[in-house]
Write an enzyme that holds these catalytic residues in place. Structure first.
Site, PDB file in Angstrom:
ATOM      1  N   GLU A   1       0.852  -1.182   0.000  1.00 11.09           N
ATOM      2  CA  GLU A   1       0.000   0.000   0.000  1.00 11.09           C
ATOM      3  C   GLU A   1       0.891   1.237   0.000  1.00 11.09           C
ATOM      4  O   GLU A   1       1.791   1.370   0.842  1.00 11.09           O
ATOM      5  CB  GLU A   1      -0.901  -0.029   1.242  1.00 11.09           C
ATOM      6  CG  GLU A   1      -1.902   1.103   1.236  1.00 11.09           C
ATOM      7  CD  GLU A   1      -3.127   0.814   2.100  1.00 11.09           C
ATOM      8  OE1 GLU A   1      -3.441  -0.365   2.341  1.00 11.09           O
ATOM      9  OE2 GLU A   1      -3.775   1.774   2.532  1.00 11.09           O
ATOM     10  N   ARG A   2       0.676   2.089  -0.968  1.00  7.62           N
ATOM     11  CA  ARG A   2       1.469   3.318  -1.148  1.00  7.62           C
ATOM     12  C   ARG A   2       2.950   3.013  -1.407  1.00  7.62           C
ATOM     13  O   ARG A   2       3.827   3.812  -1.079  1.00  7.62           O
ATOM     14  CB  ARG A   2       1.335   4.263   0.041  1.00  7.62           C
ATOM     15  CG  ARG A   2      -0.088   4.520   0.499  1.00  7.62           C
ATOM     16  CD  ARG A   2      -1.009   4.872  -0.632  1.00  7.62           C
ATOM     17  NE  ARG A   2      -2.381   5.111  -0.177  1.00  7.62           N
ATOM     18  CZ  ARG A   2      -3.365   5.397  -1.013  1.00  7.62           C
ATOM     19  NH1 ARG A   2      -3.156   5.461  -2.329  1.00  7.62           N
ATOM     20  NH2 ARG A   2      -4.567   5.617  -0.554  1.00  7.62           N
TER      21      ARG A   2
ATOM     22  N   GLU B   1       3.721   9.056  -1.003  1.00  4.61           N
ATOM     23  CA  GLU B   1       2.318   8.952  -1.404  1.00  4.61           C
ATOM     24  C   GLU B   1       1.800  10.270  -1.979  1.00  4.61           C
ATOM     25  O   GLU B   1       1.088  10.282  -2.972  1.00  4.61           O
ATOM     26  CB  GLU B   1       1.481   8.541  -0.186  1.00  4.61           C
ATOM     27  CG  GLU B   1      -0.005   8.540  -0.458  1.00  4.61           C
ATOM     28  CD  GLU B   1      -0.830   8.146   0.767  1.00  4.61           C
ATOM     29  OE1 GLU B   1      -0.239   7.804   1.808  1.00  4.61           O
ATOM     30  OE2 GLU B   1      -2.069   8.182   0.665  1.00  4.61           O
TER      31      GLU B   1
ATOM     32  N   ARG C   1      -1.928   3.689  16.942  1.00  2.00           N
ATOM     33  CA  ARG C   1      -1.866   4.835  16.026  1.00  2.00           C
ATOM     34  C   ARG C   1      -2.965   5.860  16.331  1.00  2.00           C
ATOM     35  O   ARG C   1      -4.115   5.502  16.619  1.00  2.00           O
ATOM     36  CB  ARG C   1      -1.974   4.369  14.573  1.00  2.00           C
ATOM     37  CG  ARG C   1      -0.771   3.545  14.168  1.00  2.00           C
ATOM     38  CD  ARG C   1      -0.876   3.088  12.740  1.00  2.00           C
ATOM     39  NE  ARG C   1      -0.486   4.076  11.765  1.00  2.00           N
ATOM     40  CZ  ARG C   1      -1.228   4.443  10.720  1.00  2.00           C
ATOM     41  NH1 ARG C   1      -2.437   3.960  10.543  1.00  2.00           N
ATOM     42  NH2 ARG C   1      -0.771   5.317   9.851  1.00  2.00           N
TER      43      ARG C   1
ATOM     44  N   LYS D   1      -3.783  -0.109  14.033  1.00  6.85           N
ATOM     45  CA  LYS D   1      -4.661   0.904  13.448  1.00  6.85           C
ATOM     46  C   LYS D   1      -6.080   0.444  13.753  1.00  6.85           C
ATOM     47  O   LYS D   1      -6.520  -0.583  13.247  1.00  6.85           O
ATOM     48  CB  LYS D   1      -4.427   0.992  11.942  1.00  6.85           C
ATOM     49  CG  LYS D   1      -5.428   1.867  11.189  1.00  6.85           C
ATOM     50  CD  LYS D   1      -5.050   2.009   9.704  1.00  6.85           C
ATOM     51  CE  LYS D   1      -6.059   2.848   8.935  1.00  6.85           C
ATOM     52  NZ  LYS D   1      -5.671   3.043   7.524  1.00  6.85           N
TER      53      LYS D   1
ATOM     54  N   GLU E   1     -10.605   4.644   9.119  1.00  8.79           N
ATOM     55  CA  GLU E   1     -10.804   4.273   7.714  1.00  8.79           C
ATOM     56  C   GLU E   1     -11.361   2.852   7.572  1.00  8.79           C
ATOM     57  O   GLU E   1     -10.896   2.065   6.757  1.00  8.79           O
ATOM     58  CB  GLU E   1      -9.496   4.407   6.941  1.00  8.79           C
ATOM     59  CG  GLU E   1      -8.954   5.826   6.959  1.00  8.79           C
ATOM     60  CD  GLU E   1      -7.694   6.025   6.123  1.00  8.79           C
ATOM     61  OE1 GLU E   1      -7.557   7.112   5.559  1.00  8.79           O
ATOM     62  OE2 GLU E   1      -6.877   5.096   6.033  1.00  8.79           O
TER      63      GLU E   1
ATOM     64  N   HIS F   1      -4.166  18.455   0.336  1.00  9.29           N
ATOM     65  CA  HIS F   1      -5.056  17.341  -0.012  1.00  9.29           C
ATOM     66  C   HIS F   1      -5.890  17.614  -1.258  1.00  9.29           C
ATOM     67  O   HIS F   1      -7.085  17.295  -1.304  1.00  9.29           O
ATOM     68  CB  HIS F   1      -5.969  16.980   1.162  1.00  9.29           C
ATOM     69  CG  HIS F   1      -6.064  15.492   1.357  1.00  9.29           C
ATOM     70  ND1 HIS F   1      -6.367  14.634   0.318  1.00  9.29           N
ATOM     71  CD2 HIS F   1      -5.894  14.697   2.445  1.00  9.29           C
ATOM     72  CE1 HIS F   1      -6.384  13.385   0.771  1.00  9.29           C
ATOM     73  NE2 HIS F   1      -6.080  13.400   2.058  1.00  9.29           N
TER      74      HIS F   1
ATOM     75  N   LYS G   1       1.053  10.911  13.305  1.00  7.31           N
ATOM     76  CA  LYS G   1       1.631  11.411  12.055  1.00  7.31           C
ATOM     77  C   LYS G   1       2.154  12.834  12.251  1.00  7.31           C
ATOM     78  O   LYS G   1       1.651  13.565  13.097  1.00  7.31           O
ATOM     79  CB  LYS G   1       0.590  11.396  10.938  1.00  7.31           C
ATOM     80  CG  LYS G   1       0.265   9.993  10.452  1.00  7.31           C
ATOM     81  CD  LYS G   1      -0.625  10.016   9.207  1.00  7.31           C
ATOM     82  CE  LYS G   1      -0.961   8.580   8.801  1.00  7.31           C
ATOM     83  NZ  LYS G   1      -1.767   8.494   7.572  1.00  7.31           N
TER      84      LYS G   1
ATOM     85  N   ARG H   1     -11.669  17.274  10.127  1.00  6.29           N
ATOM     86  CA  ARG H   1     -10.852  16.060  10.302  1.00  6.29           C
ATOM     87  C   ARG H   1      -9.567  16.360  11.072  1.00  6.29           C
ATOM     88  O   ARG H   1      -9.086  15.520  11.847  1.00  6.29           O
ATOM     89  CB  ARG H   1     -10.528  15.475   8.920  1.00  6.29           C
ATOM     90  CG  ARG H   1      -9.505  14.370   8.946  1.00  6.29           C
ATOM     91  CD  ARG H   1      -9.355  13.746   7.580  1.00  6.29           C
ATOM     92  NE  ARG H   1      -8.100  13.005   7.475  1.00  6.29           N
ATOM     93  CZ  ARG H   1      -7.647  12.470   6.362  1.00  6.29           C
ATOM     94  NH1 ARG H   1      -8.341  12.588   5.236  1.00  6.29           N
ATOM     95  NH2 ARG H   1      -6.511  11.808   6.342  1.00  6.29           N
TER      96      ARG H   1
ATOM     97  N   GLU I   1       5.373   9.576  13.485  1.00  2.00           N
ATOM     98  CA  GLU I   1       5.214   8.776  12.267  1.00  2.00           C
ATOM     99  C   GLU I   1       5.463   9.682  11.070  1.00  2.00           C
ATOM    100  O   GLU I   1       4.682  10.597  10.798  1.00  2.00           O
ATOM    101  CB  GLU I   1       3.812   8.152  12.193  1.00  2.00           C
ATOM    102  CG  GLU I   1       3.591   7.340  10.920  1.00  2.00           C
ATOM    103  CD  GLU I   1       2.261   6.573  10.899  1.00  2.00           C
ATOM    104  OE1 GLU I   1       1.826   6.058  11.947  1.00  2.00           O
ATOM    105  OE2 GLU I   1       1.651   6.510   9.808  1.00  2.00           O
TER     106      GLU I   1
ATOM    107  N   ASP J   1      -2.574  14.365   6.648  1.00  2.45           N
ATOM    108  CA  ASP J   1      -2.035  13.118   6.109  1.00  2.45           C
ATOM    109  C   ASP J   1      -0.810  13.310   5.223  1.00  2.45           C
ATOM    110  O   ASP J   1      -0.944  13.301   3.996  1.00  2.45           O
ATOM    111  CB  ASP J   1      -3.131  12.411   5.294  1.00  2.45           C
ATOM    112  CG  ASP J   1      -2.814  10.953   5.062  1.00  2.45           C
ATOM    113  OD1 ASP J   1      -1.830  10.471   5.628  1.00  2.45           O
ATOM    114  OD2 ASP J   1      -3.559  10.300   4.309  1.00  2.45           O
TER     115      ASP J   1
HETATM  116  C1  BDP Z   1      -3.254   7.314   4.258  1.00  2.00           C
HETATM  117  C2  BDP Z   1      -3.141   6.345   3.147  1.00  2.00           C
HETATM  118  C3  BDP Z   1      -3.754   5.019   3.450  1.00  2.00           C
HETATM  119  C4  BDP Z   1      -3.257   4.533   4.813  1.00  2.00           C
HETATM  120  C5  BDP Z   1      -3.568   5.578   5.864  1.00  2.00           C
HETATM  121  C6  BDP Z   1      -2.995   5.243   7.228  1.00  2.00           C
HETATM  122  O1  BDP Z   1      -3.752   6.892   2.008  1.00  2.00           O
HETATM  123  O2  BDP Z   1      -3.392   4.128   2.420  1.00  2.00           O
HETATM  124  O3  BDP Z   1      -3.849   3.325   5.141  1.00  2.00           O
HETATM  125  O4  BDP Z   1      -2.994   6.786   5.511  1.00  2.00           O
HETATM  126  O5  BDP Z   1      -1.974   5.820   7.567  1.00  2.00           O
HETATM  127  O6  BDP Z   1      -2.226   8.221   4.038  1.00  2.00           O
HETATM  128  O7  BDP Z   1      -3.547   4.435   7.956  1.00  2.00           O
END
Ligand code: BDP
Length: 726
Positions: A188-189, A414, A345, A308, A312, A542, A381, A357, A408, A386
């Site tokens: 992923e990414r 990405e 996280r 996590k 999401e 974003h 983060k 957000r 983080e 993000d």
């Molecule tokens: C976002 C990404 C996603 C990740 C998410 C995360 O788009 O793919 O799963 O963060 O950090 O930046 O959990």
């Protein structure tokens, strides 16, 4: 490539292949910064050869044999000589690599080892009875390994050995890469190929890459790796997969690297046969305890879980009406008897929560400060949205004095042009780490929160979302290696400057020639501002095309969750543009210390880099340079494009200093970067023009296509995407 081929040769092939390949002068980048080619400067070479005639290496542990191997490769390659290991030579001209307890008596008195901790080391030149030694010493094997890499770095960067006196102690305890690698080897990414973990052939087959990965990490002080994606698959916790994890842990152990796994909150249901994953349920509690015991029986130095949860769409304690605190302490309780950590996280936001957000993590976690078990770290983060090209620091930093907050960062790009754009990320990391939270007065930097010194934390950590894949050079873009390298260096010492890191990396990777190092270093340092300018100037954020995040998509507004839409973030309308996060808007600024809130709120003091992050301003708002906001936007986009043109020029002039293969590779990538920078400028300015209804500033190059053209571009197979994203 050379040294790894040496390794391979030792392990698999034999002498002949080594000789034939070692004479090949191109580099495919596989060797990373562990480039041990012969020192070309004759005077330096001769000096080193006379200073280091023999090596005294005491001990036979696994880590010490790693040290021996590295010295054979490093010294053997750099000095182009046979490395002679022998006993202590009173005559001197010897490199001594030994734990303090095993040092020859006459050298011991030169060292005070207090406070050196487990991972620290010293390197010192010692004159004793007319003889000269360079000594690397530490309390533990792992310190010795780190010291050995630093010693080799001294040679790689042509440093003088006469008066060396180095003491190094890592400032951060947990220094980990987070691999967002799935069990099917997609990442992923990830933009540098597939995962280097070949789960199918593990545990039987140990890929040479696993060893070289461990070497690379240890060489910059990374001491942990989270093998699996934060969007976790519970299967990794089954015995079948734990056997594979164990095999990797065994490869990494001599390099001081612990393995961690992501734990899916619903694992007790999915692989445990329970009906619930409620953190207060007795069977669930027992399940996690048993699981921890099972793991530690197999992997006694297992690092812990990264989680996590309720983010999401991932399962979590809130599915059962419980809190993040309940969830984190459930796992912490299970791991605690074995010394394991829970890294929980803070990247949470909910589609059911209509508030900004950017505010949600703070609201969720600050009330829980002081209630987490001691072995819980909260991983935050760098910014509240993000991993954008530029974000103000996350308001959680400094706001939870009783909880260890772990940084983080994202190393994979990405939102920064994938592995195609040259953007030196340590510049971004440095900006965040040096930001002042003012939580305990002036000077309360994020770095002090992260290393635990601001509030005397017992444990501290920094994580980087890995950019490593199975591409031959590991990171896709040859300069992506600098981000991995720089992350490791900053995790060891968050006060290092991006400039020093770039300097080191260039010398290790390419050349010590000042005519190369100076201009390329400058280019790397400026590359970060360039990407901000051509993607997200003046605090925009974003506005990426959704799902894959490749290229601009400021017009997207049709996704089910409001905060997945770029229009949510820029809020452009006929009046103006930007997200009002002051008291008249979402009031996200109230989550910062009063000094910071005031600075960002007042338009006179808010740095223009963050303008539209915090303010919604009219198109004809006057910027500090006297131009309108609309003109300023266009000029910034143009500046970004021009900066990439400058990078191309700089790189073009570097041809004499870089092998053709890597030079050409970077040139091709820079050309793509320029095309994409122009694409960003044109697409965004055309789109925003539909609101501003103003002419483009005259200095801005006019768009090549229409807005409809840019909107029509589709990239169904852009890399790194998670299938379930829109
Ligand atoms: C976002 C990404 C996603 C990740 C998410 C995360 O788009 O793919 O799963 O963060 O950090 O930046 O959990």
């Amino acid at each position: 490539m050379r040294q790894s081929i040496k390794l391979k040769v030792r392990y698999f092939f034999g002498f002949f292949l080594f000789v034939s390949i070692a004479s090949f002068s191109m580099s495919n980048g596989y060797e990373l910064w562990l480039n041990y080619t012969k020192i070309s400067d004759e005077a330096t070479l001769l000096k080193y050869r006379s200073t280091i005639q023999t090596v005294f290496l005491e001990g036979t542990s696994e880590t010490q044999s790693v040290i021996k191997n590295e010295l054979e490769m490093g010294l053997g390659g750099l000095l182009d000589t046979e490395v002679v290991f022998q006993g202590f030579n009173k005559g001197g001209n010897q490199l001594i690599v030994s734990k303090y307890n095993d040092l020859p008596q006459e050298l011991k008195s030169s060292f005070i080892m207090d406070g050196l901790s487990k991972e620290g080391y010293k390197i010192k030149t010692i004159e004793s009875n007319g003889a000269s030694f360079v000594v690397v010493t530490a309390n533990e094997d792992i310190g010795l390994l780190y010291g050995t890499y630093n010693f080799l770095r001294l040679l790689q960067t042509h440093s003088a050995l006469e008066n060396v006196d180095i003491t190094e102690i890592p400032k951060v305890d947990v220094r980990v890469l987070n691999h967002w690698d799935n069990l099917d080897r997609t990442i992923e990414r990830g933009f540098a190929g597939f995962s280097i973990w070949n789960w199918h052939t593990l545990p039987g087959y140990i890929d040479q890459r696993y060893i070289d990965y461990a070497r690379a990490n240890a060489s910059v002080g990374i001491n942990g790796t989270v093998l699996t994606n934060v969007n976790a698959n519970a299967l990794i916790l089954t015995p079948q997969y734990l056997e594979k994890v164990k095999a990797l842990a065994e490869v990494f152990r001599p390099y001081g690297i612990k393995v961690y796994l992501t734990a899916r909150f619903s694992a007790p249901i999915e692989i445990g046969g329970l009906e619930t994953a409620d953190p207060l349920d007795a069977d669930v509690i027992q399940w996690w305890k048993d699981k921890a015991k099972e793991i530690y029986t197999m992997i006694p130095d297992f690092g812990g879980f990264v989680v996590k949860a309720n983010s999401e769409g991932q399962p979590g304690p809130q599915n059962y009406g419980r809190s993040h605190l309940d969830g984190a302490n459930l796992m912490a309780n299970a791991l605690e008897p074995f010394g394991g950590l829970v890294i929980w996280r803070a990247f949470v936001y909910s589609e059911h929560d209509p508030t900004d957000r950017a505010k949600q993590a703070y609201s969720e976690f600050v009330p829980e400060d002081g209630k987490f078990m001691d072995n819980v770290l909260l991983q935050v983060k760098n910014g509240a949205i993000d991993f954008q090209p530029r974000e103000p620091f996350h308001p959680l930093f400094g706001a939870m004095p009783k909880t260890p907050l772990m940084m983080e960062f994202q190393i994979t790009k990405e939102y920064l042009g994938f592995a195609t754009h040259l953007v030196f990320l340590p510049k971004l990391y440095e900006e965040v780490l040096q930001s002042d939270t003012y939580r305990k007065g002036k000077g309360s930097t994020v770095a002090k929160v992260i290393d635990g010194s601001l509030n005397n934390k017992k444990v501290s950590g920094m994580a980087g979302v890995s950019n490593v894949g199975n591409d031959i050079n590991w990171t896709g873009h040859p300069f992506g290696q600098a981000d991995w390298y720089g992350f490791g260096r900053l995790a060891w010492n968050p006060y290092m400057t991006a400039e020093d890191i770039a300097d080191e990396w260039l010398r290790l990777t390419f050349s010590n020639d000042e005519k190369f190092v100076e201009p390329v270093k400058q280019m790397m340092i400026e590359s970060r501002e360039a990407v901000v300018n051509y993607m997200n100037p003046l605090g925009l954020h974003h506005i990426f095309d959704t799902g894959h995040h490749y290229g601009p998509g400021p017009w997207v507004g049709n996704l089910s969750r409001p905060e997945w839409n770029p229009v949510y973030y820029h809020k452009a309308d006929s009046e103006g543009v930007g997200f009002d996060r002051t008291k008249t808007g979402s009031n996200a600024l109230s989550q910062y210390a009063p000094e910071v809130e005031k600075m960002f709120t007042d338009l006179k003091t808010c740095p223009e880099e963050y303008l539209l992050w915090f303010h919604h301003l009219p198109w004809d708002y006057t910027l500090k340079n006297g131009r309108t906001l609309w003109d300023g936007l266009g000029l910034k986009y143009q500046e970004g494009v021009d900066e990439v043109r400058d990078m191309i020029k700089t790189w073009e002039a570097m041809k004499p200093y870089v092998d053709d293969a890597r030079h050409h590779q970077v040139s091709m990538l820079l050309d793509i970067q320029l095309e994409e920078a122009i694409w960003w400028k044109d697409a965004c300015m055309l789109y925003f023009q539909t609101f501003s209804k103003m002419e483009f500033p005259r200095e801005m190059e006019k768009p090549e296509h229409t807005l409809d053209y840019y909107k029509s571009l589709k990239f169904p197979f852009a890399p790194g995407i998670r299938p379930r994203w829109d």
